[in-house]
Scaffold this active site. Structure first.
Site, PDB file in Angstrom:
ATOM      1  N   HIS A 134      31.822 130.555  72.538  1.00 33.30           N
ATOM      2  CA  HIS A 134      31.218 129.595  73.458  1.00 33.30           C
ATOM      3  C   HIS A 134      32.267 128.582  73.944  1.00 33.30           C
ATOM      4  O   HIS A 134      32.390 128.327  75.147  1.00 33.30           O
ATOM      5  CB  HIS A 134      30.065 128.882  72.743  1.00 33.30           C
ATOM      6  CG  HIS A 134      29.351 127.850  73.553  1.00 33.30           C
ATOM      7  ND1 HIS A 134      28.092 128.061  74.087  1.00 33.30           N
ATOM      8  CD2 HIS A 134      29.694 126.586  73.907  1.00 33.30           C
ATOM      9  CE1 HIS A 134      27.695 126.977  74.731  1.00 33.30           C
ATOM     10  NE2 HIS A 134      28.659 126.062  74.637  1.00 33.30           N
ATOM     11  N   GLU A 135      33.021 128.024  73.009  1.00 34.86           N
ATOM     12  CA  GLU A 135      33.997 126.996  73.379  1.00 34.86           C
ATOM     13  C   GLU A 135      35.139 127.565  74.212  1.00 34.86           C
ATOM     14  O   GLU A 135      35.597 126.934  75.164  1.00 34.86           O
ATOM     15  CB  GLU A 135      34.534 126.306  72.121  1.00 34.86           C
ATOM     16  CG  GLU A 135      33.493 125.537  71.326  1.00 34.86           C
ATOM     17  CD  GLU A 135      32.795 124.465  72.151  1.00 34.86           C
ATOM     18  OE1 GLU A 135      33.416 123.895  73.055  1.00 34.86           O
ATOM     19  OE2 GLU A 135      31.609 124.199  71.885  1.00 34.86           O
TER      20      GLU A 135
ATOM     21  N   HIS B 230      34.099 128.030  77.791  1.00 38.91           N
ATOM     22  CA  HIS B 230      34.159 126.771  78.533  1.00 38.91           C
ATOM     23  C   HIS B 230      35.548 126.558  79.142  1.00 38.91           C
ATOM     24  O   HIS B 230      35.682 126.042  80.252  1.00 38.91           O
ATOM     25  CB  HIS B 230      33.838 125.594  77.615  1.00 38.91           C
ATOM     26  CG  HIS B 230      32.372 125.318  77.448  1.00 38.91           C
ATOM     27  ND1 HIS B 230      31.476 125.386  78.500  1.00 38.91           N
ATOM     28  CD2 HIS B 230      31.657 124.931  76.363  1.00 38.91           C
ATOM     29  CE1 HIS B 230      30.265 125.070  78.051  1.00 38.91           C
ATOM     30  NE2 HIS B 230      30.350 124.797  76.760  1.00 38.91           N
TER      31      HIS B 230
ATOM     32  N   CYS C  75      21.254 133.092  75.993  1.00 36.37           N
ATOM     33  CA  CYS C  75      22.652 133.463  76.207  1.00 36.37           C
ATOM     34  C   CYS C  75      23.548 132.654  75.279  1.00 36.37           C
ATOM     35  O   CYS C  75      23.214 131.519  74.912  1.00 36.37           O
ATOM     36  CB  CYS C  75      22.994 133.176  77.675  1.00 36.37           C
ATOM     37  SG  CYS C  75      24.731 133.392  78.145  1.00 36.37           S
TER      38      CYS C  75
ATOM     39  N   CYS D  79      26.739 135.225  82.975  1.00 33.24           N
ATOM     40  CA  CYS D  79      27.906 134.733  82.247  1.00 33.24           C
ATOM     41  C   CYS D  79      28.898 135.855  81.955  1.00 33.24           C
ATOM     42  O   CYS D  79      30.110 135.628  81.923  1.00 33.24           O
ATOM     43  CB  CYS D  79      27.460 134.024  80.973  1.00 33.24           C
ATOM     44  SG  CYS D  79      26.523 132.507  81.308  1.00 33.24           S
TER      45      CYS D  79
ATOM     46  N   CYS E 183      24.543 136.631  78.860  1.00 34.54           N
ATOM     47  CA  CYS E 183      23.638 137.154  79.880  1.00 34.54           C
ATOM     48  C   CYS E 183      24.479 137.782  80.991  1.00 34.54           C
ATOM     49  O   CYS E 183      25.702 137.581  81.053  1.00 34.54           O
ATOM     50  CB  CYS E 183      22.741 136.043  80.421  1.00 34.54           C
ATOM     51  SG  CYS E 183      23.576 134.915  81.562  1.00 34.54           S
TER      52      CYS E 183
ATOM     53  N   HIS F 108      27.346 125.599  80.860  1.00 33.94           N
ATOM     54  CA  HIS F 108      26.208 126.047  80.064  1.00 33.94           C
ATOM     55  C   HIS F 108      25.246 126.881  80.913  1.00 33.94           C
ATOM     56  O   HIS F 108      25.015 126.584  82.084  1.00 33.94           O
ATOM     57  CB  HIS F 108      25.451 124.852  79.482  1.00 33.94           C
ATOM     58  CG  HIS F 108      26.129 124.247  78.305  1.00 33.94           C
ATOM     59  ND1 HIS F 108      26.148 122.890  78.056  1.00 33.94           N
ATOM     60  CD2 HIS F 108      26.830 124.811  77.276  1.00 33.94           C
ATOM     61  CE1 HIS F 108      26.811 122.645  76.945  1.00 33.94           C
ATOM     62  NE2 HIS F 108      27.240 123.795  76.452  1.00 33.94           N
ATOM     63  N   CYS F 109      24.684 127.905  80.300  1.00 39.72           N
ATOM     64  CA  CYS F 109      23.710 128.766  80.976  1.00 39.72           C
ATOM     65  C   CYS F 109      22.327 128.124  80.910  1.00 39.72           C
ATOM     66  O   CYS F 109      21.908 127.642  79.851  1.00 39.72           O
ATOM     67  CB  CYS F 109      23.681 130.139  80.310  1.00 39.72           C
ATOM     68  SG  CYS F 109      22.612 131.321  81.150  1.00 39.72           S
TER      69      CYS F 109
END
Length: 281
Positions: A198-199, A202, A214, A236, A233, A208-209
């Site tokens: 996630h990070e 970014h 997701c 993304c 998803c 953010h979704c």
């Protein structure tokens, strides 16, 4: 509130994946979107933002261990590096460990209510990671065993990244004790993989979704974070493919194999289904 998404915005090859994904429900009390309303980011908006993209000059993801790791935590660190290499389709290099003693007193605190010892994310980003960022780094991200907090008004964060500076930090502190048996180990592994990927996403300009369940959805507390899947998803995923150049079918095939080998059966099944969809089966 969760937003609607126009499928025509998405490249056609990713639209076949849409039926596999659940729309993000309205946020409950205390959930991320209830506390931090966000408009979302379509694929078109992402491309038009001219995000960082991996190229021949910058394509390595560096992991910087920060603090002391027990053997089980160190194993998760190594597994995370391997997983990220598949997830982003880019080389991952582990750097020499740094001790927590490099964090000065002014960048530390004891949580006033919980008593947790925490370090300031902005210090890690600006003073530890950014000054000697390798020239070939697509991203440099610290993994620490310490709890994190980003400043006044916050209790803690699981991780934080700078989109512009290509640096980020995430913590294993709230991921559970991997020494407490197989299920505890897998839970800690899943949580660590989610935050790490996630990070780093970014840092490639992905917001953010707000459309589907997701890995890029924001999380405001542990229960919400645990509800999020490890996969992306289609929106993304299309962004990640644009940013890194990874082949989505090859990526799903490798992710499915890795998940099966490491006991992540839910992820293995989902990646297999996604691969079949992409290959028109």
């Amino acid at each position: 509130m969760a937003a609607d998404y126009d499928p025509s915005d998405l490249p056609a090859k990713f639209r076949v994946l849409l039926p596999l994904h659940q729309k993000l429900p309205p946020p409950g009390p205390g959930d991320w979107l209830a506390v931090h309303p966000e408009p979302g980011q379509t694929y078109r908006e992402f491309v038009e933002s001219r995000p960082q993209r991996a190229d021949s000059r910058r394509r390595v993801i560096y992991i910087q261990p920060l603090g002391d790791f027990r053997p089980a935590q160190r194993k998760i660190l190594q597994q995370t590096a391997t997983f990220m290499e598949i997830y982003f389709g880019l080389p991952v290099q582990m750097q020499k460990e740094l001790p927590l003693s490099i964090i000065p007193a002014e960048a530390r605190r004891v949580h006033p209510l919980w008593g947790d010892r925490q370090i300031l994310t902005s210090y890690v980003l600006e003073k530890v990671l950014r000054p000697d960022l390798p020239e070939d780094a697509a991203a440099r991200i610290a993994l620490t065993t310490s709890d994190l907090w980003p400043g006044p008004g916050w209790n803690f964060v699981f991780g934080q990244a700078s989109l512009e500076d290509r640096v980020g930090v995430w913590s294993i502190y709230r991921n559970g004790d991997p020494d407490q048996g197989k299920e505890a180990y897998l839970l800690c592994l899943r949580r660590t993989l989610k935050t790490a990927t996630h990070e780093v996403a970014h840092m490639f300009g992905m917001f953010h979704c707000v459309y589907f369940q997701c890995n890029m959805c924001g999380s405001n507390h542990r229960a919400e974070s645990d509800r999020r899947p490890l996969w992306l998803c289609p929106i993304c995923l299309a962004k990640l493919v644009y940013a890194t150049g990874v082949d989505p079918a090859t990526r799903y095939e490798k992710l499915a194999d890795w998940s099966k080998q490491n006991g992540l059966e839910t992820e293995h099944q989902f990646y297999e289904k996604s691969l079949l969809r992409l290959r028109g089966r």
